[in-house]
Enzyme design. Structure first.
Site, PDB file in Angstrom:
ATOM      1  N   ASP A  60       0.858  -1.182   0.000  1.00  0.00           N
ATOM      2  CA  ASP A  60       0.000   0.000   0.000  1.00  0.00           C
ATOM      3  C   ASP A  60       0.897   1.235   0.000  1.00  0.00           C
ATOM      4  O   ASP A  60       1.817   1.338   0.808  1.00  0.00           O
ATOM      5  CB  ASP A  60      -0.852  -0.056   1.280  1.00  0.00           C
ATOM      6  CG  ASP A  60      -1.928   1.002   1.287  1.00  0.00           C
ATOM      7  OD1 ASP A  60      -1.653   2.134   0.827  1.00  0.00           O
ATOM      8  OD2 ASP A  60      -3.045   0.694   1.764  1.00  0.00           O
ATOM      9  N   HIS A 143       6.770  12.047 -23.821  1.00  0.00           N
ATOM     10  CA  HIS A 143       7.379  11.023 -24.690  1.00  0.00           C
ATOM     11  C   HIS A 143       7.782  11.576 -26.056  1.00  0.00           C
ATOM     12  O   HIS A 143       8.545  10.943 -26.777  1.00  0.00           O
ATOM     13  CB  HIS A 143       6.490   9.772 -24.787  1.00  0.00           C
ATOM     14  CG  HIS A 143       5.345   9.896 -25.726  1.00  0.00           C
ATOM     15  ND1 HIS A 143       4.174  10.510 -25.392  1.00  0.00           N
ATOM     16  CD2 HIS A 143       5.191   9.484 -26.999  1.00  0.00           C
ATOM     17  CE1 HIS A 143       3.341  10.454 -26.420  1.00  0.00           C
ATOM     18  NE2 HIS A 143       3.935   9.842 -27.415  1.00  0.00           N
ATOM     19  N   HIS A 205       3.301  17.835 -25.788  1.00  0.00           N
ATOM     20  CA  HIS A 205       3.953  17.248 -26.969  1.00  0.00           C
ATOM     21  C   HIS A 205       4.177  18.274 -28.093  1.00  0.00           C
ATOM     22  O   HIS A 205       5.274  18.396 -28.638  1.00  0.00           O
ATOM     23  CB  HIS A 205       3.118  16.108 -27.551  1.00  0.00           C
ATOM     24  CG  HIS A 205       2.770  15.032 -26.571  1.00  0.00           C
ATOM     25  ND1 HIS A 205       3.545  14.756 -25.469  1.00  0.00           N
ATOM     26  CD2 HIS A 205       1.741  14.149 -26.526  1.00  0.00           C
ATOM     27  CE1 HIS A 205       2.996  13.743 -24.794  1.00  0.00           C
ATOM     28  NE2 HIS A 205       1.898  13.364 -25.421  1.00  0.00           N
ATOM     29  N   LYS A 291      -8.701  13.935 -32.785  1.00  0.00           N
ATOM     30  CA  LYS A 291      -8.963  12.488 -32.792  1.00  0.00           C
ATOM     31  C   LYS A 291     -10.048  12.237 -33.839  1.00  0.00           C
ATOM     32  O   LYS A 291     -10.860  13.110 -34.135  1.00  0.00           O
ATOM     33  CB  LYS A 291      -9.477  12.043 -31.429  1.00  0.00           C
ATOM     34  CG  LYS A 291      -8.498  12.390 -30.299  1.00  0.00           C
ATOM     35  CD  LYS A 291      -7.966  11.156 -29.621  1.00  0.00           C
ATOM     36  CE  LYS A 291      -7.051  11.479 -28.475  1.00  0.00           C
ATOM     37  NZ  LYS A 291      -5.707  10.934 -28.626  1.00  0.00           N
TER      38      LYS A 291
HETATM   39  C1  BG6 Z   1      -0.540  10.674 -25.362  1.00  0.00           C
HETATM   40  C2  BG6 Z   1      -1.960  11.163 -25.356  1.00  0.00           C
HETATM   41  O1  BG6 Z   1       0.240  11.424 -24.470  1.00  0.00           O
HETATM   42  O2  BG6 Z   1      -0.005  10.792 -26.668  1.00  0.00           O
HETATM   43  C3  BG6 Z   1      -2.794  10.412 -26.359  1.00  0.00           C
HETATM   44  O3  BG6 Z   1      -2.517  11.003 -24.047  1.00  0.00           O
HETATM   45  C4  BG6 Z   1      -2.145  10.463 -27.727  1.00  0.00           C
HETATM   46  O4  BG6 Z   1      -4.122  10.920 -26.426  1.00  0.00           O
HETATM   47  C5  BG6 Z   1      -0.696  10.019 -27.626  1.00  0.00           C
HETATM   48  O5  BG6 Z   1      -2.871   9.615 -28.603  1.00  0.00           O
HETATM   49  C6  BG6 Z   1       0.006  10.145 -28.969  1.00  0.00           C
HETATM   50  O6  BG6 Z   1       1.305   9.684 -28.886  1.00  0.00           O
HETATM   51  P1  BG6 Z   1       1.943   8.808 -30.035  1.00  0.00           P
HETATM   52  O7  BG6 Z   1       3.396   8.806 -29.767  1.00  0.00           O
HETATM   53  O8  BG6 Z   1       1.325   7.472 -29.910  1.00  0.00           O
HETATM   54  O9  BG6 Z   1       1.583   9.464 -31.316  1.00  0.00           O
END
Ligand code: BG6
Length: 436
Positions: A60, A143, A205, A291
């Site tokens: 936990d 990322h 991003h 999207k």
């Molecule tokens: C994520 C978002 O951080 O990035 C998603 O939460 C999005 O909504 C995704 O689809 C896109 O990342 P990638 O690298 O898969 O194009």
């Protein structure tokens, strides 16, 4: 469903007791946590090596004993890296637990976005974490910083003497960044509805794409200087203007599980940013994402100024402006669109010079391979710094404070018409360059 995916049935090739124990462990993790464990190897040596490095601790988050057990499991580790793949509201408590168990003194903490939901909450989150660890120990994952295409933008710009001089307002008319996704929100309704496109992918991003395409060359290849160059670019970006912000929502979004049936959350966002510095003054940066659009494609596109029509050759069709495209997803490539004289049409017309990295050395490792490795070797350049996070929120805050109404759009289109109007006076949305 909990799953264990075994490629080539590795267990069949393993008879060591240890491997059996590890398989039991992985199975337990998968079952208890409803997650998939993927083991792709049938090489006994590799599997044994992996197995000998794994241990599993459960507990936990609110109990001291959990962190003590973590401490025992990593006993002797000099620079432990803690990757918190947990909801942000738990970050503070877990980092406190790790710190109080004496595990963070030389460690690193990796956290996932979102880093707050606006400027104020981002600062509050950082203040909470800074009570236990220093900013230099905090690795915030965006990322996009692990994407090959993003890194390529910097190399393209700063390693090529023919490109750097034309990379600015003297030659470029506008910059377009498109992140289109053909899939929808599907089973992420609970997460997505309170967030929306702007917070989900733009403030993080796509701002990284803006930074890579617009920042000045860092003075040295040192993490702090690279971050300084990036943050200094953010400082030059004017507060976004809601008058240049278009929000859309695709038909069918409201039926998704976890989505408020009256939700006005945007699944499409298009906006214009202006950068007030010598290099970029007067060059709009147009960003759009959505999207359930027609394709899945992310790119950076520089649209160059038109060549003067000096009457050297009669033009029968309006010329396309020159364009330079860096494709970031789903594969990495570079396209140059220029006008050329062709045998089949009078005058000149656009041709594409394309390069796919898959054919030139191959694609790089995936973002999480890059980022988790970078966290382990302490390469902080790949992560976002708090001042950068705060600047990104500062730029977007006016859009959060005064969001325009959402326009509905049909799935499998390029989003609401209002998104096209955003670029009026600057040509149109060019592209995206669709992968074959
Ligand atoms: C994520 C978002 O951080 O990035 C998603 O939460 C999005 O909504 C995704 O689809 C896109 O990342 P990638 O690298 O898969 O194009």
């Amino acid at each position: 469903d909990p799953r264990i995916i075994l490629a080539d049935e590795p267990t069949a090739a393993l008879d060591s007791e240890r491997a059996g124990t590890v398989m039991d462990l992985l199975r337990k993790v998968a079952e208890e946590h409803r997650s998939a464990v993927i083991v792709v190897t049938h090489d006994e040596k590799i599997f044994d090596r992996l197995a000998s490095r794994l241990s599993y601790v459960n507990g936990d988050f609110s109990e001291d004993a959990t962190y003590e057990r973590v401490g025992e499991a990593i006993d002797g580790a000099t620079t432990p890296v803690f990757y918190l793949e947990i909801p942000p509201f738990l970050f503070g408590g877990v980092v406190k637990g790790l710190a109080e168990a004496g595990l963070t003194a030389t460690g690193r903490i990796v956290v996932e976005k979102p880093f707050g939901h606006d400027g104020e909450s981002a600062t509050a989150l950082a203040d909470e974490l800074h009570q236990y660890i220093d900013e230099s120990q905090l690795y915030r994952i965006d990322h996009y910083l692990g994407k090959m295409g993003l890194e390529e933008i910097l190399h393209l710009r700063f390693a090529n003497s023919m490109l750097e001089p034309i990379w600015g307002r003297d030659h470029i008319a506008s910059v377009e960044i498109t992140m289109a996704e053909s899939f929808g929100v599907e089973d992420r309704g609970h997460f997505y509805d309170p967030v929306g496109a702007l917070r989900d992918v733009v403030v993080n991003h796509l701002m990284q794409v803006v930074a890579a395409s617009a920042m000045e060359i860092p003075s040295r290849n040192e993490p702090s200087m690279i971050k300084d160059a990036e943050v200094s670019l953010f400082h030059a970006v004017a507060d976004a203007d809601p008058a240049h912000y278009v929000r859309g929502q695709y038909d069918g979004y409201l039926d998704i599980d976890g989505v408020d049936p009256k939700s006005t959350t945007e699944t499409y966002a298009a906006l214009r940013l202006d950068i007030e510095n010598w290099r970029w003054a007067g060059v709009p940066f147009f960003i759009r994402t959505g999207k359930r659009l027609k394709a899945t494609q992310t790119e950076l596109r520089l649209v160059f100024k038109h060549a003067p029509n000096l009457g050297f050759k009669a033009r029968h069709t309006p010329p396309e402006p020159n364009q330079l495209v860096v494709r970031l997803d789903p594969s990495t490539g570079i396209r140059l669109t220029i006008d050329a004289h062709r045998a089949d049409v009078p005058g000149t017309s656009a041709i594409n010079l394309d390069m796919e990295f898959s054919e030139e050395g191959g694609e790089g490792p995936t973002p999480y391979e890059v980022l988790l490795h970078a966290a382990m070797i302490g390469q902080s350049t790949r992560f976002t710094r708090q001042d950068g996070v705060e600047e990104q929120w500062r730029i977007m805050q006016p859009l959060l404070d005064a969001p325009p109404p959402v326009h509905r759009y049909a799935p499998d289109t390029w989003g609401p018409e209002a998104g096209d109007k955003l670029v009026e006076g600057h040509g149109r949305w060019h592209g995206p360059w669709l992968a074959q």
